[in-house]
Design an enzyme around this catalytic site. Structure first.
Site, PDB file in Angstrom:
ATOM      1  N   ASP A  63       0.726  -0.634   0.147  1.00 41.18           N
ATOM      2  CA  ASP A  63       0.186  -0.510  -0.309  1.00 41.18           C
ATOM      3  C   ASP A  63       1.245   1.335   0.108  1.00 41.18           C
ATOM      4  O   ASP A  63       1.662   1.508   0.410  1.00 41.18           O
ATOM      5  CB  ASP A  63      -0.821  -0.385   1.675  1.00 41.18           C
ATOM      6  CG  ASP A  63      -1.626   1.112   1.429  1.00 41.18           C
ATOM      7  OD1 ASP A  63      -2.165   1.826   0.856  1.00 41.18           O
ATOM      8  OD2 ASP A  63      -2.382   1.510   2.357  1.00 41.18           O
ATOM      9  N   TYR A 155      -5.353  15.023  -9.944  1.00 44.32           N
ATOM     10  CA  TYR A 155      -5.162  14.512 -10.639  1.00 44.32           C
ATOM     11  C   TYR A 155      -4.070  14.650 -11.075  1.00 44.32           C
ATOM     12  O   TYR A 155      -2.478  14.981 -11.759  1.00 44.32           O
ATOM     13  CB  TYR A 155      -5.328  13.586 -11.934  1.00 44.32           C
ATOM     14  CG  TYR A 155      -4.786  12.300 -12.486  1.00 44.32           C
ATOM     15  CD1 TYR A 155      -4.722  11.074 -11.859  1.00 44.32           C
ATOM     16  CD2 TYR A 155      -4.424  12.508 -13.414  1.00 44.32           C
ATOM     17  CE1 TYR A 155      -3.733  10.184 -12.466  1.00 44.32           C
ATOM     18  CE2 TYR A 155      -3.591  12.142 -13.709  1.00 44.32           C
ATOM     19  CZ  TYR A 155      -3.309  10.663 -13.873  1.00 44.32           C
ATOM     20  OH  TYR A 155      -2.898   9.417 -14.223  1.00 44.32           O
ATOM     21  N   LYS A 159       0.560  14.717 -10.836  1.00 47.86           N
ATOM     22  CA  LYS A 159       0.834  14.183 -11.790  1.00 47.86           C
ATOM     23  C   LYS A 159       2.198  15.354 -11.807  1.00 47.86           C
ATOM     24  O   LYS A 159       3.877  15.026 -12.954  1.00 47.86           O
ATOM     25  CB  LYS A 159       0.178  14.174 -12.757  1.00 47.86           C
ATOM     26  CG  LYS A 159      -0.301  12.622 -12.979  1.00 47.86           C
ATOM     27  CD  LYS A 159       1.258  11.310 -12.734  1.00 47.86           C
ATOM     28  CE  LYS A 159       0.167   9.811 -12.741  1.00 47.86           C
ATOM     29  NZ  LYS A 159       1.212   9.221 -12.759  1.00 47.86           N
TER      30      LYS A 159
END
Length: 292
Positions: A63, A155, A159
């Site tokens: 994880d 997101y 990134k």
């Protein structure tokens, strides 16, 4: 990465998509492959595909948001094989949409935790062993980390952070014998990533609140244009294998001509004017036929 024995590669996020296909590719190329995922109960697809391909893959739990899980997995891999030659950072989640004003901070933080800090945590744990092996860090980036996507702030931000982290780390890591490479895909087919986001057009518009009039033309643009440059996860995995095995890989490897051209628009636009005009055009309603 030229050891005397089979290189050992650890890959995160292997239950589906790019991670699964990369594990098959590396195992097929003769690398000792450790495929990790948060929930090993979701490994059936990978195990079946490995059996069909006639390759062996070591499936383990990892994880990326749990430092103890990261440390335990990396330590167990090194104990089992005596080395770690490469890390592929692939794990990610698609908790995108709606825009930030309509998103609670817990959801926003969860995306940053997996998509950015998870990359940092696993890279940090692997680096001592990669230094010893003069190995490699290969990280799956995204065209969304080069040109940000509207309604995708969390997101895209994660990134972008990964891009900055790896670009900063690369020269430092090179100084101690570790190669850092970003694999930059565009839209990827044959992956559960989008499905895992659990969204539909209707649910997106319902959740957008006052932003629905801006979101609707963007969704229409997506329908009109489709997914230019889309590739399969297998095609992306082939580029990851190149990053792991070629003698001197670059910092960034676009996975195809579309991504290369797309990325080129960013790197020749230092003021960001062209990029902003491009992304704003995605939100504009098309002129009716015959309009002046």
């Amino acid at each position: 990465m030229t050891p005397d024995t089979e290189p050992v590669v650890l890959i995160t996020g292997c239950s589906s998509g790019i991670g699964l296909r990369t594990a098959l590719a590396t195992a097929g190329a003769g690398l000792t492959t450790v495929a990790t995922m948060r929930d090993p109960d979701r490994s059936a697809g990978l195990r079946e595909a490995a059996a069909e391909a006639g390759v062996e893959i070591d499936v383990r739990r990892l994880d990326v948001t749990d430092e103890t899980s990261v440390a335990d997995c990396v330590g167990a891999v090194v104990s089992a094989y005596g080395r770690l030659d490469a890390l592929v950072n692939n794990a990610g989640i698609a908790n995108t949409f709606p825009t930030v004003e309509m998103t609670d901070m817990a959801t926003f933080r969860a995306g940053i935790e997996v998509n950015f800090l998870g990359v940092v945590a696993v890279t940090r744990a692997a680096l001592p062993h990669l230094r010893a092996a003069r190995g490699r860090v290969v990280t799956i980036g995204s065209s969304r980390g080069l040109i940000a996507q509207p309604f995708n702030e969390g997101y895209s931000a994660a990134k972008f952070a990964v891009e900055g982290f790896m670009e900063s780390l690369a020269p430092v890591a090179a100084g101690v014998g570790v190669t850092v490479t970003m694999v930059e895909p565009g839209p990827v087919l044959e992956t559960a990533f989008a499905a895992n986001a659990g969204v539909t057009r209707a649910s997106l518009l319902a959740d957008a609140g006052p932003y629905a009039p801006v979101l609707e033309p963007y969704l229409d643009w997506v329908v009109r244009t489709g997914w230019p440059g889309a590739q399969t996860a297998t095609e992306v995995a082939e580029v990851v294998l190149r990053a792991l095995t070629e003698p001197d890989p670059p910092l960034r490897i676009p996975t195809g001509d579309w991504v290369r051209e797309y990325a080129g628009r960013k790197f020749v636009d230092p003021e960001g004017r062209e990029i902003l005009a491009l992304t704003r055009s995605w939100l504009a309603r098309p002129e009716p036929d015959g309009a002046a």
